[in-house]
Every structure is written in C-alpha cells, then in structure tokens.
Scaffold this motif. Sequence first.
Motif, PDB file in Angstrom:
ATOM      1  N   ASN A 276      16.850  31.767   5.266  1.00  0.00           N
ATOM      2  CA  ASN A 276      17.328  31.892   6.630  1.00  0.00           C
ATOM      3  C   ASN A 276      16.939  30.691   7.484  1.00  0.00           C
ATOM      4  N   THR A 277      15.856  30.017   7.124  1.00  0.00           N
ATOM      5  CA  THR A 277      15.387  28.880   7.924  1.00  0.00           C
ATOM      6  C   THR A 277      15.943  27.533   7.452  1.00  0.00           C
ATOM      7  N   ILE A 278      16.493  27.488   6.236  1.00  0.00           N
ATOM      8  CA  ILE A 278      16.891  26.200   5.648  1.00  0.00           C
ATOM      9  C   ILE A 278      17.985  25.498   6.450  1.00  0.00           C
ATOM     10  N   PRO A 279      19.101  26.148   6.796  1.00  0.00           N
ATOM     11  CA  PRO A 279      20.119  25.433   7.577  1.00  0.00           C
ATOM     12  C   PRO A 279      19.604  24.889   8.901  1.00  0.00           C
ATOM     13  N   TYR A 280      18.696  25.616   9.557  1.00  0.00           N
ATOM     14  CA  TYR A 280      18.121  25.129  10.815  1.00  0.00           C
ATOM     15  C   TYR A 280      17.401  23.796  10.602  1.00  0.00           C
ATOM     16  N   ILE A 281      16.740  23.682   9.453  1.00  0.00           N
ATOM     17  CA  ILE A 281      15.941  22.489   9.175  1.00  0.00           C
ATOM     18  C   ILE A 281      16.795  21.349   8.634  1.00  0.00           C
ATOM     19  N   LEU A 282      17.758  21.655   7.755  1.00  0.00           N
ATOM     20  CA  LEU A 282      18.507  20.614   7.068  1.00  0.00           C
ATOM     21  C   LEU A 282      19.676  20.051   7.869  1.00  0.00           C
ATOM     22  N   LEU A 283      20.336  20.879   8.664  1.00  0.00           N
ATOM     23  CA  LEU A 283      21.561  20.443   9.318  1.00  0.00           C
ATOM     24  C   LEU A 283      21.380  19.220  10.233  1.00  0.00           C
ATOM     25  N   PRO A 284      20.302  19.140  11.039  1.00  0.00           N
ATOM     26  CA  PRO A 284      20.164  17.943  11.884  1.00  0.00           C
ATOM     27  C   PRO A 284      20.098  16.639  11.096  1.00  0.00           C
ATOM     28  N   THR A 285      19.350  16.620   9.979  1.00  0.00           N
ATOM     29  CA  THR A 285      19.270  15.395   9.170  1.00  0.00           C
ATOM     30  C   THR A 285      20.523  15.224   8.311  1.00  0.00           C
ATOM     31  N   TYR A 286      21.160  16.345   7.906  1.00  0.00           N
ATOM     32  CA  TYR A 286      22.390  16.280   7.103  1.00  0.00           C
ATOM     33  C   TYR A 286      23.492  15.553   7.864  1.00  0.00           C
ATOM     34  N   THR A 287      23.604  15.800   9.148  1.00  0.00           N
ATOM     35  CA  THR A 287      24.648  15.153   9.942  1.00  0.00           C
ATOM     36  C   THR A 287      24.447  13.637  10.013  1.00  0.00           C
ATOM     37  N   ALA A 288      23.184  13.209  10.012  1.00  0.00           N
ATOM     38  CA  ALA A 288      22.900  11.776  10.077  1.00  0.00           C
ATOM     39  C   ALA A 288      23.035  11.111   8.713  1.00  0.00           C
ATOM     40  N   ASP A 289      22.527  11.772   7.646  1.00  0.00           N
ATOM     41  CA  ASP A 289      22.503  11.160   6.321  1.00  0.00           C
ATOM     42  C   ASP A 289      23.844  11.231   5.596  1.00  0.00           C
ATOM     43  N   VAL A 290      24.544  12.345   5.715  1.00  0.00           N
ATOM     44  CA  VAL A 290      25.779  12.558   4.950  1.00  0.00           C
ATOM     45  C   VAL A 290      27.023  12.341   5.807  1.00  0.00           C
ATOM     46  N   LEU A 291      27.058  12.966   6.983  1.00  0.00           N
ATOM     47  CA  LEU A 291      28.244  12.860   7.832  1.00  0.00           C
ATOM     48  C   LEU A 291      28.263  11.589   8.666  1.00  0.00           C
ATOM     49  N   LYS A 292      27.100  10.913   8.723  1.00  0.00           N
ATOM     50  CA  LYS A 292      26.977   9.667   9.484  1.00  0.00           C
ATOM     51  C   LYS A 292      27.330   9.864  10.966  1.00  0.00           C
ATOM     52  N   GLU A 293      26.917  11.020  11.480  1.00  0.00           N
ATOM     53  CA  GLU A 293      27.158  11.331  12.884  1.00  0.00           C
ATOM     54  C   GLU A 293      25.865  11.190  13.674  1.00  0.00           C
TER      55      GLU A 293
END
Length: 452
Positions: A276-293
């Motif tokens: 339940n906590t994983i998306p909260y933690i990963l999504l902010p860095t995922y947007t920078a590393d993968v989506l380049k946003e």
Amino acid sequence: MTDSEKRLSHMPSSATLVPEAECPKLLKPAVGEKDCEYTAGCEKDDEFVSGRYKEDSLFAWMVVLAGCIQAMITLGASRAHGVYQEYYVIDEFAHMPTATVSWIGSVQNTTLNLCGVFVGILSQVYDTRIMCAAGSLVMGLAFILASFSTEVWQLVLTQGVMFGSAASFPYILGVTVPLQWIKKRRGLALALVYMGSGVGGMWISILTRSCIDTVGRAWSQRIIGCIVMVLGVGLSPLIASRRPTQRPQKLFDLSVLREWRFLFIAGSSFFAMAPNTIPYILLPTYTADVLKESSRLGSTLVTIINVSGIFGRFVAGVLSDRFGPVNMLIVWTLLAAYSQLGIWLPFANVPATIASATLFGVTGSSIVGMILNALSHQYGVTRITYISGLIYMSYSISSLVVVQTTSIMLDTVGHGVDYTWPIVYTGLLLVVAMVVLIVFRFKLSPKLALVV
C-alpha cells in the motif's frame, strides 16, 4: 455442514460475526442452554461502556470526525513522505543509494504500525484522551527536530522512529475508538475516518512541496510539525473510550493468535497492506527517472492517489455495510493488483501512470480500513484496539521488508531507473493477499450470497 456454517446460514444479513470465545456465555453451555450465537457484537459489550452518551448519537459522530482528523495528520503525513523521499534522493542525498535513504520512510511506517499493539494494551489502563494528546505533542516535536537534522541517520531517528512511534497513538486510537460508538453504520464510520488520511495526504503533500520550494526543507518540517501538534492535541478530548479503564489480567493476551479467523485476516493484511505504501514512495522518482517529467508531476500523482482514495474509502464503506467487508476486500484487492500489473507495468506513459494512480487510490488505500472493519465484524468492539494492534504489528514487519526489498530491487536489478520488478513485486503481493481472502471467504461459508 459444520455447526459454524449452520449458524451462518441462519444469520441475518446485517449481523456481525463474533467468535464464540468473545461471547459472554461459556464456550461449553450448560445443559438446556443454547449455543452462543453469532450476533451483531456481544450484547454484553454495552454493560462495560459509559452510559453518558449512546451509540450512534451526535457525540458518537463527533468522535468519528475527531478520528478522521487524527488520521489526517498521522497517516496523511506518512503518505506525504514521498515528497520528502523525492527531495532526499534527487537533491539532498543524491550521492547515496536509494535503499539507504528509503530507511527514513520505511522506519517511519514500520514504527507507526508496530507500536499499535502497545497502544492497545495501554488503552485498557490509561485514558485514551491523554494518550492521544501526548502522542500528538511528541509527533509534532519529531518533525521540528527533523528540521535540524543533516544526516540520514538523524532523519531516521527523528522523522522515522520518533514520529512513527508517537503518531501510532493518535492514529490507532483515532481509528479504533470510533468503532465503540458506532454500531449501525460502522463501515461508513470507518470510511469517514480513513478518508481523513486521503485528505491529509493531499494537502500535506501540496503544502510540503510548496514549502520546500519556497522556504526550504527545514522550515517545511517545522511548519508541518506545528500544524499536527495543534490539531492533534486540540482534538484529543474527543477521542474518549466508552469502556472504563482497567488493568487486563494479561498484558499480552496471545490466545487470539490461535483463532483461524484472526490468522486469515492477519495473513491477508501482511500481503495487502505492505504494498500500500510503495506507489506513494516510487511514483515521485518514477516520473523523473522514467517519464522524464518534472517533480511537480510526482507530487501531483501522490495527490491523485490521496484524492481518489477519499472517494474510494467512502464507496468501500457503503458497499461493506451492504455486501460485507470480506466480500468487498476481495474485489478491492483484485482491482488494486490490476492497477499495478494491468496498467502501470505495461504502459510507461503519463496517462497510464495517472490512471494507475487513480485506480490504486480508489482501491489500495481503502484496504486498511476494510480489514479493520472485517475485524470488528468478527470480534466485536470490546478489544478491537488491542486486536487491531496485533494486525498492525504484522503489517509493520511486512512493510519494512517490502519497502526495503523494493528499494534494493530498484538499485540492483533496475540500476536506479528500471521500475519493472518493483512494480511486479507490488502487484504479486496483492494477488497473494487476494487468494488468502478468497480461501477465508469460502471457509466462512461457501454461500456466495452471504454477507460477510
């Protein structure tokens, strides 16, 4: 058909399942006495609570409102940690591995739930209002001390251990004490309480990001610390237990661990609540590393999870009252797993990520409240704070393991930029939880139409 199934087949649809061991009658009734029935909580419960205010009264719903705000400043602040995680990983501690920085959030979440069993024990002896006020005071102080921390280990002790252990008092009491006051619409009451965590996660995330950008990380933590301190202490008088305080015969009553219903609920929570906590933690860095946003999108995704979670908790509460918490847990866990494996995993783009965050917010963030509702249906409310504390203890262990394992996967297999296996790992844990819940549901009764 077993005796248990016979009782279930004749049970009214609105009844609450309570095991025989919790009922006031003897486990082996005297000659001529009927077996203890599964009823809507043990009727003897009311003999041990204060008669000043009645169940389902206006004051009872004020207790629910206070619990909602306590969840807002405790679980909401914990959900907003992803904003700090992003800042720590990308800016302040960019030279350190993600797994090392992740200890701050994972220890915070672990202690927040690990201390639940101690809160349950102490709530039987001490005034819950005083316990809630003391926890809120220390919780705010932890954030203020974290603002002066410059090393990861210092943040682990302050923002992690100190905040998490202190927040467990207003959090656990805020979500369990209202159960003693509400009987007819318990699912809705729990939904309203846990909606607070979504509201809190939303505005605390936005406020944290704005403060970091304008006045810096340190002042952001001081501002948040003062806010949670004032709100928590101010609302503590409403977190009033209906049960008189009394020293239990056993401080650690572990007899419930031998009860198969508890083991199934604990098993499902072990696998479902940790991811339940994983998306909260990963999504902010995922947007920078993968989506380049930009980092703004990462904060927005956390906000989307929290906003959709408000709607999801309300719907889950209403449907749980109608169809039963165990039945709805199966559906919600399935949809949460699909949000990870069916949307986030195969589609690495902004629209799919937003859709995944929305669906996960509706379903995944509601699971913890639905599990607590299932506990109240199985055991009544007499010892709900203590029994739920045991559930949160198992969750805290799994959360620590899952968060750290996910971070290690990201650092080693994903080399810090490939999120495939962390996403798969999160989704598979939810699938396992769903299987456990399905077995539990059919062990309660094979009748699909039964409300459980």
